[in-house]
Motif scaffolding. Structure first.
Motif, PDB file in Angstrom:
ATOM      1  N   ILE A  15       0.809  -1.124   0.216  1.00  0.00           N
ATOM      2  CA  ILE A  15       0.287  -0.040  -0.080  1.00  0.00           C
ATOM      3  C   ILE A  15       1.048   1.396   0.265  1.00  0.00           C
ATOM      4  CG2 ILE A  15      -2.476  -1.222   1.105  1.00  0.00           C
ATOM      5  CD1 ILE A  15      -1.247   0.279   3.527  1.00  0.00           C
ATOM      6  N   ASP A  16       0.592   2.418   0.096  1.00  0.00           N
ATOM      7  CA  ASP A  16       0.648   3.847  -0.333  1.00  0.00           C
ATOM      8  C   ASP A  16       1.599   3.744   1.429  1.00  0.00           C
ATOM      9  OD1 ASP A  16      -0.124   5.051  -2.539  1.00  0.00           O
ATOM     10  OD2 ASP A  16      -1.688   3.598  -2.208  1.00  0.00           O
ATOM     11  N   GLY A  17       2.902   4.592   1.204  1.00  0.00           N
ATOM     12  CA  GLY A  17       3.569   4.668   2.211  1.00  0.00           C
ATOM     13  C   GLY A  17       4.304   3.785   2.925  1.00  0.00           C
ATOM     14  N   ALA A  18       4.185   2.348   2.100  1.00  0.00           N
ATOM     15  CA  ALA A  18       5.290   0.969   3.328  1.00  0.00           C
ATOM     16  C   ALA A  18       6.322   0.649   2.793  1.00  0.00           C
ATOM     17  CB  ALA A  18       4.261   0.295   2.317  1.00  0.00           C
ATOM     18  N   GLY A  19       6.953   2.260   1.644  1.00  0.00           N
ATOM     19  CA  GLY A  19       8.925   2.559   1.456  1.00  0.00           C
ATOM     20  C   GLY A  19       8.967   1.495   0.439  1.00  0.00           C
ATOM     21  N   ASP A  52       8.485  -0.903  -9.165  1.00  0.00           N
ATOM     22  CA  ASP A  52       7.762  -0.176  -8.243  1.00  0.00           C
ATOM     23  C   ASP A  52       6.331  -0.294  -8.818  1.00  0.00           C
ATOM     24  OD1 ASP A  52       7.052   1.771  -6.505  1.00  0.00           O
ATOM     25  OD2 ASP A  52       8.614   3.463  -6.882  1.00  0.00           O
ATOM     26  N   ARG A  53       5.728  -0.990  -7.921  1.00  0.00           N
ATOM     27  CA  ARG A  53       4.467  -1.135  -8.542  1.00  0.00           C
ATOM     28  C   ARG A  53       4.114  -1.593  -9.706  1.00  0.00           C
ATOM     29  NH1 ARG A  53       0.874   0.509  -5.302  1.00  0.00           N
ATOM     30  NH2 ARG A  53       0.597   2.104  -4.156  1.00  0.00           N
ATOM     31  N   TYR A  54       3.416  -2.799  -9.739  1.00  0.00           N
ATOM     32  CA  TYR A  54       3.368  -3.821 -11.255  1.00  0.00           C
ATOM     33  C   TYR A  54       1.408  -4.499 -11.367  1.00  0.00           C
ATOM     34  CZ  TYR A  54       4.439  -6.930 -14.589  1.00  0.00           C
ATOM     35  OH  TYR A  54       5.152  -8.249 -15.605  1.00  0.00           O
ATOM     36  N   PHE A  55       1.098  -5.178 -11.851  1.00  0.00           N
ATOM     37  CA  PHE A  55      -0.296  -5.158 -12.353  1.00  0.00           C
ATOM     38  C   PHE A  55      -0.823  -5.820 -10.890  1.00  0.00           C
ATOM     39  CE2 PHE A  55       1.681 -10.024 -12.753  1.00  0.00           C
ATOM     40  CZ  PHE A  55       1.147 -10.635 -12.405  1.00  0.00           C
ATOM     41  N   PRO A  56      -0.195  -6.476  -9.558  1.00  0.00           N
ATOM     42  CA  PRO A  56      -0.838  -6.382  -8.331  1.00  0.00           C
ATOM     43  C   PRO A  56      -1.082  -5.478  -8.189  1.00  0.00           C
ATOM     44  CG  PRO A  56       1.592  -7.931  -8.789  1.00  0.00           C
ATOM     45  CD  PRO A  56       1.218  -6.759  -9.346  1.00  0.00           C
ATOM     46  N   SER A  57      -0.819  -4.583  -8.423  1.00  0.00           N
ATOM     47  CA  SER A  57      -1.594  -2.825  -7.365  1.00  0.00           C
ATOM     48  C   SER A  57      -2.531  -2.894  -8.526  1.00  0.00           C
ATOM     49  CB  SER A  57      -0.472  -2.020  -7.429  1.00  0.00           C
ATOM     50  OG  SER A  57       0.800  -1.908  -6.673  1.00  0.00           O
ATOM     51  N   ASN A  58      -2.773  -3.157  -9.630  1.00  0.00           N
ATOM     52  CA  ASN A  58      -3.677  -2.362 -10.505  1.00  0.00           C
ATOM     53  C   ASN A  58      -4.719  -3.627  -9.770  1.00  0.00           C
ATOM     54  OD1 ASN A  58      -4.449  -3.260 -14.529  1.00  0.00           O
ATOM     55  ND2 ASN A  58      -5.164  -1.817 -12.439  1.00  0.00           N
ATOM     56  N   VAL A  59      -4.831  -5.286  -9.480  1.00  0.00           N
ATOM     57  CA  VAL A  59      -5.321  -5.701  -8.325  1.00  0.00           C
ATOM     58  C   VAL A  59      -6.156  -5.391  -8.092  1.00  0.00           C
ATOM     59  CG1 VAL A  59      -5.894  -8.450  -7.852  1.00  0.00           C
ATOM     60  CG2 VAL A  59      -4.574  -7.687 -10.404  1.00  0.00           C
ATOM     61  N   ALA A  60      -5.550  -4.594  -6.727  1.00  0.00           N
ATOM     62  CA  ALA A  60      -5.299  -4.720  -5.646  1.00  0.00           C
ATOM     63  C   ALA A  60      -6.653  -3.122  -5.147  1.00  0.00           C
ATOM     64  CB  ALA A  60      -4.309  -4.142  -4.708  1.00  0.00           C
ATOM     65  N   TYR A  61      -5.968  -2.251  -6.600  1.00  0.00           N
ATOM     66  CA  TYR A  61      -6.948  -1.108  -6.118  1.00  0.00           C
ATOM     67  C   TYR A  61      -7.853  -0.794  -6.970  1.00  0.00           C
ATOM     68  CZ  TYR A  61      -2.822   1.721  -3.536  1.00  0.00           C
ATOM     69  OH  TYR A  61      -1.925   1.637  -2.607  1.00  0.00           O
ATOM     70  N   GLN A  62      -7.530  -1.824  -8.104  1.00  0.00           N
ATOM     71  CA  GLN A  62      -8.576  -1.316  -8.993  1.00  0.00           C
ATOM     72  C   GLN A  62     -10.007  -2.297  -7.905  1.00  0.00           C
ATOM     73  OE1 GLN A  62      -6.184  -0.229 -10.889  1.00  0.00           O
ATOM     74  NE2 GLN A  62      -7.518   1.141 -10.254  1.00  0.00           N
ATOM     75  N   GLY A  63      -9.697  -3.132  -7.247  1.00  0.00           N
ATOM     76  CA  GLY A  63     -10.671  -4.484  -7.128  1.00  0.00           C
ATOM     77  C   GLY A  63     -10.913  -3.460  -5.578  1.00  0.00           C
ATOM     78  N   CYS A  96      -7.138  -2.364  -0.218  1.00  0.00           N
ATOM     79  CA  CYS A  96      -5.975  -2.648  -0.712  1.00  0.00           C
ATOM     80  C   CYS A  96      -4.982  -4.082   0.363  1.00  0.00           C
ATOM     81  CB  CYS A  96      -5.109  -1.797  -0.969  1.00  0.00           C
ATOM     82  SG  CYS A  96      -5.894  -0.612  -2.325  1.00  0.00           S
ATOM     83  N   ARG A  97      -4.874  -3.416   1.045  1.00  0.00           N
ATOM     84  CA  ARG A  97      -4.302  -4.371   1.587  1.00  0.00           C
ATOM     85  C   ARG A  97      -4.612  -6.044   2.119  1.00  0.00           C
ATOM     86  NH1 ARG A  97      -2.924  -3.909   8.211  1.00  0.00           N
ATOM     87  NH2 ARG A  97      -0.956  -5.340   8.680  1.00  0.00           N
ATOM     88  N   ARG A  98      -6.094  -5.497   1.791  1.00  0.00           N
ATOM     89  CA  ARG A  98      -6.277  -7.479   2.356  1.00  0.00           C
ATOM     90  C   ARG A  98      -6.350  -8.245   0.911  1.00  0.00           C
ATOM     91  NH1 ARG A  98     -10.315  -5.121   5.485  1.00  0.00           N
ATOM     92  NH2 ARG A  98     -11.964  -4.080   3.534  1.00  0.00           N
ATOM     93  N   ILE A  99      -6.646  -7.317  -0.319  1.00  0.00           N
ATOM     94  CA  ILE A  99      -6.479  -7.665  -1.300  1.00  0.00           C
ATOM     95  C   ILE A  99      -4.717  -8.430  -1.703  1.00  0.00           C
ATOM     96  CG2 ILE A  99      -6.742  -7.557  -3.904  1.00  0.00           C
ATOM     97  CD1 ILE A  99      -9.220  -6.090  -3.006  1.00  0.00           C
TER      98      ILE A  99
END
Length: 212
Positions: free
Chosen positions: A17-21, A98-109, A164-167
């Motif tokens: 998630i955002d802020g994770a580093g 630095d981010r890839y398709f899992p971010s797409n899944v988490a955030y759009q999900g 997002c974190r749960r996804i």
């Protein structure tokens, strides 16, 4: 850590998630590997290409629907894969994202789209050899965002980041290593480098013919 080159390259995605580093870790890994002579390509998503730029501009020009965001992200990723990721891997480089398709899944999900459908739209994207998932409580992430002088955007709310974190945690992607992002930057880097070393050993072993 010794330099290395693997036929087919090595694809490392850094998520959370955002802020994770993520950006801090991506740059630290790049610097450490490059210092050892390893050829590294560091990139991010969304990219600075036309589709990624249009997506970022929407933050100030007007929100897009989740479907519109998904369309732009997939277009951006197709160009990213074709123009940068696949050529770098073909040269045997280490590619750090630095981010890839899992971010797409988490955030759009988290925005309400069907997770399986978003994953299916990304079937073309090469799967990471190593997915480093930086896990962090959203409250801490938001505190870090404010501390660095940024204002949380429309994605960055406690409720949304919690979804997002749960996804992220529920994704069943191979070769995922979860790291506690509340640890020190050096401790996070050490865990990441250990995971990279294990991944290179696994890939090298998979390419070595069995002795007869």
């Amino acid at each position: 850590m010794a330099s290395f080159s693997i036929p087919g390259g090595l694809l490392i995605a850094i998520e959370g998630i955002d802020g994770a580093g993520k950006t801090t870790l991506a740059q630290a890994i790049r610097d450490r590997l490059a210092a050892d002579g390893t050829v590294v390509t560091l990139s991010k998503e969304p990219t600075n290409g036309p589709w990624g730029t249009r997506l970022r501009e929407s933050a100030s020009t007007g929100r897009l629907t989740p479907d519109e965001e998904l369309d732009l992200l997939v277009r951006d990723r197709r160009e990213h894969v074709a123009n940068l990721i696949q050529p770098a891997l073909a040269r045997g480089e280490v590619v750090i994202l630095d981010r890839y398709f899992p971010s797409n899944v988490a955030y759009q999900g988290a925005a309400g789209l069907d997770i399986d459908e978003v994953m299916a739209r990304n079937a073309f994207a090469p799967r990471p050899d190593l997915l480093l998932l930086l896990d962090l409580d959203p409250v801490v992430g938001l505190e870090r965002i404010r501390r660095r002088g940024d204002r949380p955007n429309h994605f960055e709310t406690d409720d949304n980041l919690s979804r997002c974190r749960r996804i992220f945690q529920a994704m069943s992607l191979d070769h995922t290593v979860q790291i506690d992002a509340t640890a020190s930057a050096e401790a996070v880097l050490t865990q990441a480098l250990d995971a990279i070393a294990s991944t290179t050993t696994r890939k090298a072993a998979a390419r070595t013919p069995f002795a007869h």
